[in-house]
Design a protein around this motif. Sequence first.
Motif, mmCIF file in Angstrom:
data_model
loop_
_atom_site.group_PDB
_atom_site.id
_atom_site.type_symbol
_atom_site.label_atom_id
_atom_site.label_comp_id
_atom_site.label_asym_id
_atom_site.label_seq_id
_atom_site.Cartn_x
_atom_site.Cartn_y
_atom_site.Cartn_z
ATOM 1 N N LYS A 161 -5.232 4.380 -9.476
ATOM 2 C CA LYS A 161 -4.951 4.828 -8.094
ATOM 3 C C LYS A 161 -6.496 5.091 -7.531
ATOM 4 O O LYS A 161 -7.517 5.161 -8.360
ATOM 5 C CB LYS A 161 -4.238 6.238 -8.235
ATOM 6 C CG LYS A 161 -2.835 6.031 -8.681
ATOM 7 C CD LYS A 161 -2.135 7.332 -8.675
ATOM 8 C CE LYS A 161 -0.700 7.200 -9.322
ATOM 9 N NZ LYS A 161 -0.105 8.416 -9.258
ATOM 10 N N ARG A 162 -6.438 5.166 -6.209
ATOM 11 C CA ARG A 162 -7.689 5.792 -5.590
ATOM 12 C C ARG A 162 -7.721 7.007 -5.145
ATOM 13 O O ARG A 162 -6.539 7.182 -4.457
ATOM 14 C CB ARG A 162 -8.091 4.839 -4.597
ATOM 15 C CG ARG A 162 -8.303 3.369 -4.938
ATOM 16 C CD ARG A 162 -8.818 2.264 -3.982
ATOM 17 N NE ARG A 162 -8.150 1.969 -2.503
ATOM 18 C CZ ARG A 162 -8.335 1.490 -1.760
ATOM 19 N NH1 ARG A 162 -9.825 1.433 -1.293
ATOM 20 N NH2 ARG A 162 -7.638 1.207 -0.518
ATOM 21 N N ARG A 165 0.658 -1.190 0.105
ATOM 22 C CA ARG A 165 -0.082 0.273 -0.243
ATOM 23 C C ARG A 165 0.972 1.169 -0.032
ATOM 24 O O ARG A 165 1.844 1.121 0.848
ATOM 25 C CB ARG A 165 -0.899 0.180 1.350
ATOM 26 C CG ARG A 165 -1.521 1.454 1.172
ATOM 27 C CD ARG A 165 -2.721 1.258 2.222
ATOM 28 N NE ARG A 165 -3.908 0.608 1.750
ATOM 29 C CZ ARG A 165 -5.078 0.614 2.550
ATOM 30 N NH1 ARG A 165 -5.381 1.174 3.647
ATOM 31 N NH2 ARG A 165 -6.407 -0.215 1.824
ATOM 32 N N ASP A 195 -1.624 -1.020 -4.011
ATOM 33 C CA ASP A 195 -2.615 -0.034 -3.807
ATOM 34 C C ASP A 195 -2.246 1.208 -3.526
ATOM 35 O O ASP A 195 -1.561 1.621 -2.456
ATOM 36 C CB ASP A 195 -3.460 -0.668 -2.593
ATOM 37 C CG ASP A 195 -4.550 0.261 -2.332
ATOM 38 O OD1 ASP A 195 -5.372 1.069 -3.073
ATOM 39 O OD2 ASP A 195 -4.971 0.057 -1.074
#
Length: 407
Positions: free
Chosen positions: A67-68, A10, A33
């Motif tokens: 991506k978030r 992450r 992530d």
Amino acid sequence: MSSGPLTDVRVVDLTAVVMGPYCTQIMADMGADVVKVEPPEGDIVRYVAEGPAPGMNGVFMNVNRGKRSVVLDLTSDEGAAALRALVETADVFIHSMRAKAIAKLGFDYDAVAAINPKIIYTNCYGYSRRGPDAERPAYDDTIQAECGLPAVQKELTGDATYVATIMADKVTGLTALYATMMALFHRERTGEGQEVEVSMFETMASFMLVEHANGAMFDPPLGPAIYPRTVAPNRRPYRTSDGHVAALIYNDKHWNAFIASVQPAWNCDEFATLALRARQIDRVYGLLAETMLERTTAEWLQLFAELEIPATPINTLDSLFDSPQLNAAGLFETVETPEGLVRFPGVPTWFSRTPGRVAGPAPRLGQHTDDVLDELGLTSDRTETTVSDENRPEFINNRSLGATEPG
């Protein structure tokens, strides 16, 4: 769903523009992530070009794919608390703010490592903190100038110009990537987290001096810091009778094959070795340029293929999308996005067991704020906020917990 080598890693990404986002885009394509923390007005590169939707142009969508996006106001207690909770779950924390700015927000290395001692914390700066220019702002154009690129271009063309690509941003982004990966590798072996610093000026100075340091490396210097072949005025695509061709008739094998087929008169002591030709490289390029005018581009390409001399026609950037080589290699991936079908230039590397791939669409601003905060168990602490009109483009109106200033 990724099988890439960074699956289950992450990354908390506080970078903006291109340098840092390019670095973390590759991480996302390799399975990480990547949680992109944006200010309420968004990463400024959302607004540098037209796109199919507000804030979604080609530059942004390419370097932020997969991506978030989480919108946090790190000047607020709620936003800072959310980022601290996110840091607890992270393997990598990366930002592109100046040192004083990130420290003022309470997220310098010491503060972040106190939350998560095993974190890899990567600073992307314009200038190293160890020098007097540490707090100067930096952009690609100014770093190109400072590292000597326009001066080298002037040697070649007679005019000081920038290179027609954001080279400093991209080279530094790649450097930040490999530096972060090395730190992760060390952590895998030892369990130790650490702080990493990558700066644009130092990176580009090192990059430019790979070949151009040349005689200046020695004490006393044996010559100026310049690699003569790359700045020879006649070093350019050759004009043919009907167009242009790029060819490198350079080493002895290629040179001898060329002169035997085209210019037997050049089989003389004057041009006999690479070292002799290198001492008069601009003259050699000039003689080749005159010879290239005698045939068409197609005729030269056929001959060079027979002689196994590196040669190619001049492509446009648009033509790359139709390249048989690039398409056969699988470079391009078409992804269905809310903005329509997007053909991304994808992953240029290949892994036999853990292949990467285009991680997915780029996020709308704040698209994943709810999801990520839910994962952190912060749903009940969330508050509704909007961005004042004077501080954001008129088409942005997202719920957020606020944000960092762009680096």
